[in-house]
Enzyme design. Structure first.
Site, PDB file in Angstrom:
ATOM      1  N   GLY A 107      63.294  42.945   4.785  1.00  0.00           N
ATOM      2  CA  GLY A 107      62.378  41.930   4.408  1.00  0.00           C
ATOM      3  C   GLY A 107      61.954  41.782   3.163  1.00  0.00           C
ATOM      4  N   MET A 108      61.346  40.628   2.706  1.00  0.00           N
ATOM      5  CA  MET A 108      60.612  40.160   1.425  1.00  0.00           C
ATOM      6  C   MET A 108      59.789  41.226   0.802  1.00  0.00           C
ATOM      7  SD  MET A 108      62.529  37.718   0.324  1.00  0.00           S
ATOM      8  CE  MET A 108      61.442  37.151  -1.081  1.00  0.00           C
ATOM      9  N   ARG A 185      54.311  34.768  13.942  1.00  0.00           N
ATOM     10  CA  ARG A 185      53.854  33.932  15.035  1.00  0.00           C
ATOM     11  C   ARG A 185      54.669  32.701  15.116  1.00  0.00           C
ATOM     12  NH1 ARG A 185      47.497  32.744  16.168  1.00  0.00           N
ATOM     13  NH2 ARG A 185      47.711  31.108  17.970  1.00  0.00           N
ATOM     14  N   ARG A 191      47.577  33.637  20.152  1.00  0.00           N
ATOM     15  CA  ARG A 191      47.056  35.030  19.280  1.00  0.00           C
ATOM     16  C   ARG A 191      47.586  36.121  20.534  1.00  0.00           C
ATOM     17  NH1 ARG A 191      45.300  36.900  14.549  1.00  0.00           N
ATOM     18  NH2 ARG A 191      44.248  38.828  14.581  1.00  0.00           N
ATOM     19  N   VAL A 222      51.308  47.613   8.239  1.00  0.00           N
ATOM     20  CA  VAL A 222      51.403  46.250   7.443  1.00  0.00           C
ATOM     21  C   VAL A 222      51.396  45.135   8.432  1.00  0.00           C
ATOM     22  CG1 VAL A 222      52.181  44.701   5.432  1.00  0.00           C
ATOM     23  CG2 VAL A 222      51.987  47.450   5.355  1.00  0.00           C
ATOM     24  N   GLY A 223      52.180  45.189   9.378  1.00  0.00           N
ATOM     25  CA  GLY A 223      52.809  43.977  10.214  1.00  0.00           C
ATOM     26  C   GLY A 223      51.591  43.483  10.956  1.00  0.00           C
ATOM     27  N   ASN A 224      51.197  42.345  11.023  1.00  0.00           N
ATOM     28  CA  ASN A 224      50.040  41.550  11.843  1.00  0.00           C
ATOM     29  C   ASN A 224      50.275  41.736  13.309  1.00  0.00           C
ATOM     30  OD1 ASN A 224      48.243  41.507   9.561  1.00  0.00           O
ATOM     31  ND2 ASN A 224      49.418  39.870   8.739  1.00  0.00           N
ATOM     32  N   ASP A 252      43.518  42.046   0.755  1.00  0.00           N
ATOM     33  CA  ASP A 252      42.271  41.551   0.768  1.00  0.00           C
ATOM     34  C   ASP A 252      41.286  41.814  -0.252  1.00  0.00           C
ATOM     35  OD1 ASP A 252      43.115  39.990   3.125  1.00  0.00           O
ATOM     36  OD2 ASP A 252      42.782  41.962   4.096  1.00  0.00           O
ATOM     37  N   ARG A 255      42.370  40.832  -3.800  1.00  0.00           N
ATOM     38  CA  ARG A 255      41.889  39.061  -3.908  1.00  0.00           C
ATOM     39  C   ARG A 255      40.521  38.855  -3.933  1.00  0.00           C
ATOM     40  NH1 ARG A 255      45.603  37.341   1.193  1.00  0.00           N
ATOM     41  NH2 ARG A 255      47.630  37.002   0.311  1.00  0.00           N
ATOM     42  N   HIS A 280      41.842  42.481   9.650  1.00  0.00           N
ATOM     43  CA  HIS A 280      42.380  41.627   8.391  1.00  0.00           C
ATOM     44  C   HIS A 280      42.928  40.321   9.320  1.00  0.00           C
ATOM     45  CE1 HIS A 280      45.132  40.687   5.545  1.00  0.00           C
ATOM     46  NE2 HIS A 280      46.358  40.630   6.570  1.00  0.00           N
TER      47      HIS A 280
END
Length: 440
Positions: A107-108, A185, A191, A222-224, A252, A255, A280
């Protein structure tokens, strides 16, 4: 030229060693001379280890002359056994090799992260690493391409690159597991549905870690939804300390530091003691009460309380969504940077008086937060991979009320995945939809 190891599709015997029908990438550089190690992987019926060349490119065995006729390597085209990294000739100034497993490796995010890991930026310029990359059947060709690029980059510290689709293979002996891969998603998906689908992924990965990883493996999810995925993962890995599991909230924190620095007109390194509390998600709590700018409390530097409570908090919570609107996709490079920051916070001592944010298991926490969930809290490390919770934080009514909202959300998510944590029948009563950017 970068060289890979190749084992032909039919098993063969080489002296007394039997090699299985698998491929692996192996590369090394010692004393400015490129040398390679042939190291077979254990055979399993579900193995999906691949190489950047195909079997049709392999020539008949040839012999390469060496200075010592007693040590002639046997070669298969360009694939030669010429050096054993376990031999006493190994560079003595380097540390023992560490094994890092990465899921979602095609993945990216991983595309930015893997090259930072291989370069020494994360673990240091004297730490050789072996990368074990997990992908899916659908992404296996892309994963081969990633491995080819890693080969071609000639990183001296990168000793092995193995790729596969089976977590029981890829997580073998892992000392660090960076779990990036998760299903995004889809349109119309609730959800609760995302929690169930991704929860199954992380339940399986937890079982695999429990079975084959190092007993002291450090796991960063890391995966949500990463907090609850981390909880699922640790519940399925009872032989690994629950304290070793982290949910990534470092992006977060980064940021939040950015926004405070911009508002105060200072460079970001003047901002310290920033905590992200909770989930998160959009209930996360960027803590400006305990944060500092140039060593002073933020509220003494930025006196605009309305901005801190409303605009600042919302900007941090929704920064990912704003980025998607500008660029058309979720963050990748900055997420990779935050993973690097999260690891480095655990392998280097925390600067005196400062701390960092990470989502960890709440049992025994000093803040009164509910037990048995994964919650982002302020931590310090001595640089040994472990951490301790910071005790000298202050709370006010505003901060406690915000923390409570995120706590309630995580408790609801926990009930929603009870069937994946061994705690009974799932009951999904999520308090509203606080989906994250990138889950759509």
């Amino acid at each position: 030229m970068a060289v890979a190891e190749f084992i032909p599709s039919s098993s063969f015997t080489k002296k007394t060693n039997v090699y299985s029908s698998q491929f692996s990438y192996v590369s090394a550089q010692i004393s400015q001379k490129r040398r390679f190690s042939l190291r077979p992987l254990p055979r399993t019926h579900y193995s999906q280890i691949c190489c950047s060349v195909t079997s049709k490119e392999v020539q008949a065995p040839t012999v390469v002359q060496t200075d010592d006729p007693k040590k002639k390597p046997e070669c298969y085209g360009v694939f030669c056994l010429t050096y054993d990294l376990k031999a006493e000739e190994e560079t003595k100034s380097w540390k023992k090799m560490t094994t890092v497993s990465v899921s979602g490796a095609a993945g990216m995010i991983a595309n930015h992260l893997l090259f930072k890991l291989a370069s020494g930026e994360v673990f240091g310029p004297d730490q050789p690493i072996a990368l074990r990359l997990l992908g899916s059947e659908r992404s296996i060709l892309a994963l081969e391409g990633v491995a080819m690029e890693l080969e071609d980059s000639l990183y001296p510290l990168l000793r092995e690159v193995n790729i596969g689709t089976d977590p029981y293979e890829v997580f073998q002996d892992a000392e660090w597991a960076l779990l990036i891969g998760a299903k995004p998603r889809g349109p119309g998906m609730e959800r609760a549905g995302l929690l169930d689908i991704n929860g199954q992924i992380f339940a399986e990965q937890g079982k695999a870690l429990n079975a084959v990883a190092s007993r002291n493996v450090k796991v960063i999810v890391v995966g949500n939804p990463c907090n609850t995925n981390a909880l699922i993962c640790l519940k399925n890995a009872p032989n690994i300390p629950a304290k070793n599991f982290h949910a990534l909230t470092r992006l977060d924190e980064n940021r939040a530091k950015c926004q405070l620095a911009l508002k105060a007109g200072v460079f970001y390194d003047k901002v310290s003691n920033v905590t992200i509390w909770g989930n998160h998600s959009t209930t996360q709590v960027p803590d400006f009460l305990n944060a500092k700018i140039n060593g002073l409390p933020v509220k003494e530097v930025i006196k605009d309380t309305k901005w801190l409570e409303e605009e600042f908090t919302e900007k941090v919570q929704k920064r990912g969504g704003a980025l998607i609107q500008k660029w058309g996709r979720s963050s990748a490079a900055s997420t990779a940077v935050s993973i690097v920051d999260a690891i480095r916070s655990l392998v280097t001592p925390t600067p005196e008086g400062d701390w960092f944010s990470t989502g960890v298991y709440t049992s025994g926490n000093p803040y009164g937060i509910a037990e048995d969930i994964v919650f982002s809290m302020p931590c310090r490390s001595k640089g040994d991979g472990d951490y301790e919770l910071v005790k000298e934080v202050i709370f006010d009514d505003y901060l406690r009320s915000r923390i409570k909202k995120s706590e309630d959300e995580l408790l609801a998510e926990k009930r929603c995945v009870a069937h994946l944590t061994g705690e009974g029948i799932a009951v999904c009563d999520l308090p509203g939809d606080t989906m994250l950017p990138g889950e759509m």
